[in-house]
Design a protein around this motif. Structure first.
Motif, PDB file in Angstrom:
ATOM      1  N   ARG A 168      35.943  45.030  33.017  1.00  0.00           N
ATOM      2  CA  ARG A 168      37.102  45.107  34.088  1.00  0.00           C
ATOM      3  C   ARG A 168      38.010  46.103  34.204  1.00  0.00           C
ATOM      4  O   ARG A 168      38.712  46.283  35.091  1.00  0.00           O
ATOM      5  CB  ARG A 168      37.664  43.731  34.172  1.00  0.00           C
ATOM      6  N   ILE A 213      30.412  30.166  29.688  1.00  0.00           N
ATOM      7  CA  ILE A 213      31.349  29.785  30.797  1.00  0.00           C
ATOM      8  C   ILE A 213      30.764  30.139  31.881  1.00  0.00           C
ATOM      9  O   ILE A 213      30.340  31.329  32.304  1.00  0.00           O
ATOM     10  CB  ILE A 213      32.917  30.476  30.287  1.00  0.00           C
ATOM     11  N   GLY A 221      30.543  31.472  35.548  1.00  0.00           N
ATOM     12  CA  GLY A 221      31.353  32.467  36.409  1.00  0.00           C
ATOM     13  C   GLY A 221      31.510  33.778  35.305  1.00  0.00           C
ATOM     14  O   GLY A 221      31.604  33.587  34.136  1.00  0.00           O
ATOM     15  N   GLY A 222      30.937  34.917  35.969  1.00  0.00           N
ATOM     16  CA  GLY A 222      30.961  36.054  35.215  1.00  0.00           C
ATOM     17  C   GLY A 222      31.801  37.055  35.782  1.00  0.00           C
ATOM     18  O   GLY A 222      32.627  37.042  36.447  1.00  0.00           O
ATOM     19  N   GLY A 237      40.298  34.903  31.221  1.00  0.00           N
ATOM     20  CA  GLY A 237      40.351  34.599  32.797  1.00  0.00           C
ATOM     21  C   GLY A 237      39.348  35.702  33.383  1.00  0.00           C
ATOM     22  O   GLY A 237      38.775  35.427  34.408  1.00  0.00           O
ATOM     23  N   ASN A 238      39.641  36.931  32.871  1.00  0.00           N
ATOM     24  CA  ASN A 238      38.648  37.920  33.535  1.00  0.00           C
ATOM     25  C   ASN A 238      37.204  38.093  33.203  1.00  0.00           C
ATOM     26  O   ASN A 238      36.487  38.872  33.689  1.00  0.00           O
ATOM     27  CB  ASN A 238      39.311  39.490  33.208  1.00  0.00           C
ATOM     28  N   ARG A 239      36.813  37.158  32.258  1.00  0.00           N
ATOM     29  CA  ARG A 239      35.324  37.194  31.795  1.00  0.00           C
ATOM     30  C   ARG A 239      35.237  38.690  31.370  1.00  0.00           C
ATOM     31  O   ARG A 239      34.125  39.160  31.371  1.00  0.00           O
ATOM     32  CB  ARG A 239      34.433  36.830  32.890  1.00  0.00           C
ATOM     33  N   ASN A 263      44.188  37.086  28.795  1.00  0.00           N
ATOM     34  CA  ASN A 263      43.667  37.750  29.990  1.00  0.00           C
ATOM     35  C   ASN A 263      42.272  37.885  30.112  1.00  0.00           C
ATOM     36  O   ASN A 263      41.566  37.865  31.142  1.00  0.00           O
ATOM     37  CB  ASN A 263      44.440  38.973  30.658  1.00  0.00           C
TER      38      ASN A 263
END
Lengths: 354, 606
Positions: free
Chosen positions: A113, A30, A32-33, A315-317, A312
């Motif tokens: 994250r 996907i 974006g990292g 979205g946060n990868r 979540n």
């Protein structure tokens, strides 16, 4: 039977591994990292590279997966021995940082994250809560759904049937997103009987998942359990009714009646047991899905369960987190389906696996 | 008869369901003996992992109840980037400087500071009576670990910059000499130690820190108020590694310390009795669950389970705003304050037809900001005509000579102006114009963009406006200045919030030619020179004037972006709170708050 179970378990290993790889690879594909942005601000290249290096993200994909499954020390050792394997330069440069001991040693990796936290910790603190809620909700669903469905089938086309169908359809069609806040409004804000939200117990739990059965726990658990359970009970009721209606028209039921057996024996011993096969089929995956957390219910009731991580972390990868929770879900799903198959043999003696 | 029959069915069902779900939870009494053994084990373990036993809070411990809206990703000052983490960090730690209610820099650990003649050397004198403390998780006693020294500040700054720490916000410190070189070094570089020693921060003695900058920066005292420059407890960090911020291990120097952190579930901080002003701190405990749903949080507020709808939790939900304003009680609890953020629409200025400044001006003028705020946003936001939000040093929000044409009193005049510009740009009534607008996937952004689309359509009836949206990370990737223009929209929505309240954080750090945030691709040497000059200027009046010129260039003349509104904080506070709400870039100082405890108890029926 034992051979069957062992064979099934062995077969599930490549399935789970393949699934894990699919999630692992898809997430990385996907755009974006995890370290491109902090909030809405893009980060300088050097910072992003520092972070990527820390998580082995500059390794070739297959090496990343090897280290995820076997551990980075194994990947490093392999490269030390055969330095010519493509991608080994990257591995040799940073494998000592120690990101993961590997799935095989029970390590789900390091969160990207949430600094300094491991996926094992995150799962260990959120899964028991989801498990408690899930089990209570499924139990409630079964306790309501099966009697309701049975009643409706036995009194087919009477007011009992219509009433129970009405409630079943009502339960199916009101989404949790509506039912949850509605329950909060009535029972917490208006009647003031129960607390609005949050969970009444926290780890460590007895045996890892049994909560203390005090008023604090129960009062917090009632509303989410009801909200989650009623929806599930509705589908179980519909399924039980349909299946039982079919079974009581079977020849062997007529035989049982002809033998002069009591109606109660016929229904409980002969009809109901067989009619539960479709219910068991559905219940297996359902339990696996519910005990790993339901995003909406956990969100509405502020329950610190695992459901939010499924949503979540995408979205946060947070690659290891989504891979980790999916892995847990997959393992539970395999176990649940295995149990269902075993239960088949008990529910219907004609089924045997040897 | 019927009853018996169903009793049996029910019994069968209970057993079946238990077998199916393989769960013993409904029959705990069966396993009494086994459980007793385990109970003992668990208690022993609890002491080992140093988890605080939570006694039921006695009703007379003055407590602030609040939710936290999401699990703070970290409580490590070197690593924090989000407002929840920062809010908690501000309760636990203090830095050299702080901020007051007007977002002005005030003394904190440092009592005074001064810059050298050339503006390159800053010297901070520190007080020596602030101590590091550690709270024993079993007994709840506080241990004094000695005063916070200048060496701790040096350690904190270097730790943030250390590439092995991999701090997201390290770049804020690049203004220090040698900082960028150190932060971008490879950890296995031969001169690693040398690079670390070369960073421009030095402890002259126990209470004096000297910073050396690579270029003059009038805003530097704001930087020393940021969490990434906070002094850090070296011994605790080296002993516990990444886990040092866990409750029971953490060592802090602020008015509170962390007593409990059940990840994803609950947080609790207790007053530090060894704090310099401990006698003035009334609130003993700050606590509450993590609740990710704003409407749930609102229900808790209305049930008096929490004291505020504000950071670190949620503001009041938008759908409830009309009801809150109409309610005689709730409307009195409403608190609206400016917030250092601006919501804007950017134009990709390198992509035709957006390379035409007249076209950009026409679009920027044809937005009825007041109507948007009154009918859609409803949060008392302020219509924006500049990039830097009010409350930041250098803001021209009150000076309508800069792009005042965006916020005229009479929208009809503004619209006529927009249409005239559109005709001058070569697209009378929007003829031949086909633009793509993009926002990141979100209901709120979609609504705003649809409203703007409708306004533009009305103003330029012959143009076509198409709305697209992308998931957040994909969206940012699309907008990056390096990404190909073909994939970019013509118009994008974006917001910016201050890291520190100074225009440098806005005009320079967002729109200089090298900035990664310069999604508008506004590459202009004059502008770069202007904001650089403003950063180096030490005379506040001159800096203010330079920033006005920069805004004039960016917004009025070139209109690289169309500012829409300045954010406001909409919050709810229970009447028993006496609060000090300081600049939103920092966390509010709970140590200075008061609770009318009797009133709170009465409301809760205690």
């Amino acid at each position: 039977m034992t051979r069957y179970i062992v064979r099934r378990i062995l077969w599930s290993i490549p399935v789970i591994l393949l699934l894990t790889f699919a999630v692992f690879a898809l997430m990385r594909m996907i755009p974006g990292g995890p370290f491109d942005f902090a909030g809405d601000k893009s980060l300088p290249k050097a910072v992003t590279e520092n972070l990527k290096r820390r998580h082995h993200l500059e390794w070739p994909l297959l090496w990343q997966f090897t280290s995820y499954v076997l551990g980075d020390d194994v990947a490093g050792a392999a490269c030390e021995v055969v330095r010519v394997i493509p991608g080994c330069d990257a591995v040799l440069a940073t494998y000592q940082l120690g990101v993961s001991k590997g799935l095989i040693r029970g390590d789900l990796g390091m969160a990207m994250r949430q600094r300094g936290r491991t996926i094992n910790e995150i799962v260990a603190e959120s899964f028991p809560v989801s498990f408690q809620l899930g089990i209570m909700a499924v139990t409630l669903a079964v306790l309501i759904g099966i009697p309701l469905g049975t009643l409706a089938a036995l009194k087919q086309n009477t007011w009992v049937d219509y009433t129970s169908s009405f409630f079943a359809i009502l339960g199916l069609s009101i989404p949790n997103l509506v039912l949850g806040p509605l329950l909060i409004w009535v029972f917490a804000l208006k009647l003031n009987w129960l607390p609005v939200a949050t969970w009444g117990a926290k780890p460590p739990f007895l045996l890892g998942f049994i909560p203390p059965l005090n008023w604090n726990f129960i009062s917090h658990a009632v509303l989410p359990t009801v909200a989650l359970g009623t929806g599930l009970s509705a589908s179980i009721a519909r399924l039980t009714r349909a299946s039982l209606l079919q079974v009581i028209r079977e020849d062997y039921i007529r035989t049982a009646r002809a033998k002069g057996l009591r109606e109660r024996t016929i229904i409980v011993r002969h009809a109901l047991k067989n009619s539960l096969i479709p219910v068991a089929t559905v219940l297996g995956p359902l339990v696996a899905a519910v005990v790993t957390g339901t995003f909406v219910i956990e969100q509405i009731f502020g329950i610190p369960g695992m459901g939010k991580h499924f949503v979540n972390s995408i979205g946060n990868r947070d690659y290891p987190l989504i891979t980790g929770v999916t892995f847990v879900y997959a393992v539970l799903l395999v176990i649940a389906n295995l149990i269902v198959d075993i239960v088949y043999a008990w529910l219907d003696p004609r089924i045997s696996y040897d | 008869m019927l009853y018996k029959k169903w009793a049996i069915v029910a019994a069968v069902l209970v057993v079946t369901s238990l077998l199916l779900t393989a769960c013993p939870s409904a029959t705990p009494e069966v396993q009494v003996v086994k459980e007793t053994v385990v109970v003992e084990k668990e208690v022993v373990k609890e002491v080992q992992v140093e988890v605080t036993p939570t006694p039921v809070p006695s009703p007379d411990v003055v407590t602030l109840d609040t939710v936290t809206s999401t699990e703070p990703p970290t409580l490590d000052p070197s690593l924090a980037t989000d407002s929840q983490s920062i809010w908690w960090i501000r309760q636990l730690f203090v830095g050299l400087t702080g901020f007051n209610e007007k977002a002005e820099v005030v003394p904190s650990l440092a009592t005074e500071w001064s810059a050298s003649e050339d503006g390159l050397t800053w010297t901070y004198k520190m007080r020596n009576d602030v101590h590091w403390v550690h709270r024993n998780p079993v007994t709840g006693e506080f241990e004094d670990l000695g005063p916070v020294t200048a060496q701790d500040v040096v350690y904190g700054v270097k730790r943030t910059l250390n590439p092995n720490t991999a701090s997201d916000y390290a770049f804020v410190l690049y203004v220090l000499k040698g900082a960028e070189e150190f932060n971008t070094a490879k950890p296995d570089a031969e001169n690693f130690q040398e690079l670390m020693d070369n960073v421009g921060v030095k402890a002259l003695d126990d209470t004096t820190v000297e910073f050396t900058l690579k270029e003059p920066a009038g805003y530097f005292p704001s930087i020393t108020g940021m969490w990434v420059t906070f002094p850090l407890p070296q011994a605790a960090i080296e002993e516990h590694g990444d886990n040092w911020t866990e409750a029971g291990l953490i060592v802090t120097n602020g008015p509170y310390t962390l007593a409990e952190w059940s990840h994803g579930a609950y947080m609790k901080a207790v007053k530090n009795p060894l704090w310099v002003n401990a006698a003035d701190v009334q609130i003993e405990v700050i606590q509450g669950p993590i609740v990710q749903e704003e409407s749930t949080s609102m229900a808790m507020y209305e049930a008096n389970e929490i004291d505020m709808m504000a950071d670190p939790g949620w503001g009041p939900p938008l759908p409830d705003m009309d009801r809150i304003k109409a309610d005689p009680e709730l409307s009195k609890q409403l608190f609206i304050a400016p917030r250092l953020c601006t919501y804007y629409y950017g134009f990709v200025t390198t992509k035709p037809p957006m390379d035409n400044p007249k076209l950009r001006k026409a679009l920027a003028a044809a937005i009825d900001r007041k109507s948007l705020i009154a009918n859609l946003l409803k949060g008392e936001q302020r219509p924006a005509h500049s990039f830097v939000a009010p409350g930041n040093f250098g803001s021209v929000a009150d000076d309508l000579s800069v792009a005042g044409w965006m916020v005229m009193d009479n929208y009809a005049d503004q619209l006529a102006q927009a249409q005239a510009w559109m005709a001058e740009a070569g697209y009378p009534e929007g003829e031949g114009l086909n633009l793509t607008l993009m926002h990141n996937t979100s209901e709120a952004h979609a609504q705003i963009m649809q409203a703007v689309q409708a306004m533009w359509q009305e103003a330029f009836p012959k143009a076509t406006f198409t709305i697209e949206n992308q998931e957040w990370n994909v969206y940012l990737k699309t907008l990056l200045p390096d990404s190909p223009d073909e994939e970019k929209p013509d118009v994008y929505r974006m917001g910016w919030c201050a890291d520190y309240p100074d225009a440098n954080n806005w005009l320079n750090e967002v729109f200089n030619s090298k900035s990664g945030q310069n999604y508008a691709k506004y590459f202009k040497e004059d502008f770069d020179a202007l904001v650089l000059q403003a950063a180096s200027e030490s005379d506040p009046a001159k800096r203010q004037e330079l920033y006005k010129q920069a805004e004039m260039m960016l917004i009025d003349q070139d209109t690289a972006i169309a500012p829409i509104y300045y954010y406001t904080y909409v919050r709810l506070y229970k009447p028993w709170l006496t609060k000090v709400v300081i600049s939103p870039v920092t966390g509010d100082p709970i140590a200075e708050w008061r609770i009318d405890w009797e009133a709170k108890k009465a409301a809760r029926g205690q």
